[in-house]
Design a protein around this motif. Sequence first.
Motif, mmCIF file in Angstrom:
data_model
loop_
_atom_site.group_PDB
_atom_site.id
_atom_site.type_symbol
_atom_site.label_atom_id
_atom_site.label_comp_id
_atom_site.label_asym_id
_atom_site.label_seq_id
_atom_site.Cartn_x
_atom_site.Cartn_y
_atom_site.Cartn_z
ATOM 1 N N UNK A 1 -13.186 2.099 9.067
ATOM 2 C CA UNK A 1 -12.645 0.865 8.963
ATOM 3 C C UNK A 1 -11.166 0.761 9.280
ATOM 4 N N UNK A 2 -10.272 1.822 9.005
ATOM 5 C CA UNK A 2 -8.932 1.943 9.259
ATOM 6 C C UNK A 2 -8.747 2.136 10.653
ATOM 7 N N UNK B 1 -12.373 2.595 -4.726
ATOM 8 C CA UNK B 1 -11.381 3.578 -5.086
ATOM 9 C C UNK B 1 -10.537 4.148 -3.811
ATOM 10 N N UNK B 2 -11.463 4.476 -2.772
ATOM 11 C CA UNK B 2 -10.627 4.885 -1.490
ATOM 12 C C UNK B 2 -9.780 3.902 -0.703
ATOM 13 N N UNK B 3 -10.171 2.713 -0.926
ATOM 14 C CA UNK B 3 -9.507 1.720 -0.222
ATOM 15 C C UNK B 3 -8.302 1.656 -1.165
ATOM 16 N N UNK B 4 -8.268 1.466 -2.288
ATOM 17 C CA UNK B 4 -7.037 1.513 -3.032
ATOM 18 C C UNK B 4 -6.048 2.581 -3.092
ATOM 19 N N UNK B 5 -6.607 3.640 -2.591
ATOM 20 C CA UNK B 5 -5.652 4.996 -2.262
ATOM 21 C C UNK B 5 -5.043 4.835 -0.798
ATOM 22 N N UNK B 6 -5.265 3.778 0.025
ATOM 23 C CA UNK B 6 -4.719 3.542 1.041
ATOM 24 C C UNK B 6 -4.142 2.024 1.150
ATOM 25 N N UNK B 7 -3.044 1.706 0.291
ATOM 26 C CA UNK B 7 -2.672 0.365 0.469
ATOM 27 C C UNK B 7 -2.181 -0.109 1.564
ATOM 28 N N UNK B 8 -1.356 0.863 2.269
ATOM 29 C CA UNK B 8 -0.841 0.342 3.725
ATOM 30 C C UNK B 8 -1.928 -0.050 4.451
ATOM 31 N N UNK B 9 -3.123 0.298 4.488
ATOM 32 C CA UNK B 9 -4.192 -0.215 5.288
ATOM 33 C C UNK B 9 -4.909 -0.932 4.917
ATOM 34 N N UNK B 10 -5.415 -1.134 3.433
ATOM 35 C CA UNK B 10 -6.184 -2.236 2.848
ATOM 36 C C UNK B 10 -5.673 -3.112 1.641
ATOM 37 N N UNK B 11 -6.177 -4.208 1.527
ATOM 38 C CA UNK B 11 -6.261 -4.752 0.232
ATOM 39 C C UNK B 11 -7.489 -5.350 0.177
ATOM 40 N N UNK B 12 -7.908 -4.734 -1.252
ATOM 41 C CA UNK B 12 -9.426 -4.968 -1.446
ATOM 42 C C UNK B 12 -9.603 -6.042 -2.576
ATOM 43 N N UNK B 13 -10.671 -6.794 -2.704
ATOM 44 C CA UNK B 13 -10.769 -7.687 -3.797
ATOM 45 C C UNK B 13 -12.353 -7.316 -4.301
#
Length: 371
Positions: free
Chosen positions: A349-350, A16-28
Amino acid sequence: MVGTRPNFMKVAPVAAELARRPEAFEHVLVHTGQHYDRPMSDVFFEQLQVGRPDHMLDVGSGTHAQQTARVMARLEPLLDELQPDLVVVPGDVNSTMAAALTAAKLQIPVAHLEAGLRSFDRTMPEEINRVVVDQVADLLFIHSPEARDHLLAEGRDPVDVAYVGNTMIDTLVALRERIEAEDTPTALGLTPGGYLAVTLHRPALVDGPLLEVALDELARIAGHFDVVFPAHPRTRARIEAEGLRHGRVRLLEPLGYLPFMSLVAAAAGVLTDSGGIQEETTYLRIPCFTLRDNTERPVTVSMGTNRLLGLDPSRIAEIPELIARADGAEGVIPPLWDGDASRRIADLLAGLDDYRGTWAAGRAAGEEAAA
Ligand code: UD1
């Protein structure tokens, strides 16, 4: 990567946290399918609002070698196709180890959530999984003070280790209101503070003669307390195959996350052999009795509400007295079990350009950002 019931609560808040930061992460999100029954798997994706897994490997049950091999064989081509910058693996189940090994052999960096826990008992399959994963992982996210010592004693470099807090507690904090609204005790006709919640599923306890003794002891104390036992399929299968009697102990199907935590939060005490529940009861300040000889989570004993009874079901008889004596002994919540671990992980990670070479430099930047 997720595979089993306890993985879902650890990964959901990170996803959820990665999804809140689409400019930094794409997660699968990849689910190995080690757990597959609806109450062991689907229900969690619905309740944790993490979305459906993007990929399902359908490995199912089997021996350790079969399960591990199936995850590796099915994950390898997927990782080849996806070419991720980092694979995040949680906890200590077979899927965790298989995924970590597969990624490491493809030279894909691996981050381990819940690194450094040790029971020092290699008869537990989970202990073997922990040791292997912590050797091949590049980033080691820990949530317990002694985890760092274990990792350093095994030769890991301190720069690879980051104390970020407990992502499973992030889930508990985020869903606290929905857990309260669930009110499982009322739905089951139980008095809050007047029952014992039970979960037992480890092979050492349920695959041999001890399960029958445990059920007899529980049936005996069911005179003092209501005893409610949502049974894992492994446990249920043994009870049915052996025709074990359980008297007034209420056996239930496995519960979803929200109803189960609602049951725990209002219990007089919890009897378990699970790892995660030792932590959740410490956070909720509910007395926990662990039917094992050791724990990889000693902080729940030294700071929290956990007490090791030993792998000795006859000690179940002591629980009513122990609960009465524990009155008011609420323990302390360990540091950084505060609902923000996933944010700290994403901040770290960012701060990294690539997850292997620049970890040391990037970690410093990430820690500054997290602070
Ligand atoms: C696994 C983990 C354990 C974790 C537990 C949480 C390993 C070695 N063990 O144990 O660390 O505490 O998950 O639940 O990875 N089954 C079903 N439906 C399911 C899943 C399992 O019926 O959805 C039954 C099958 O008979 C299966 C048995 O449970 O053979 C055991 O499942 P398995 O995934 O091998 O291990 P767990 O006991 O669930």
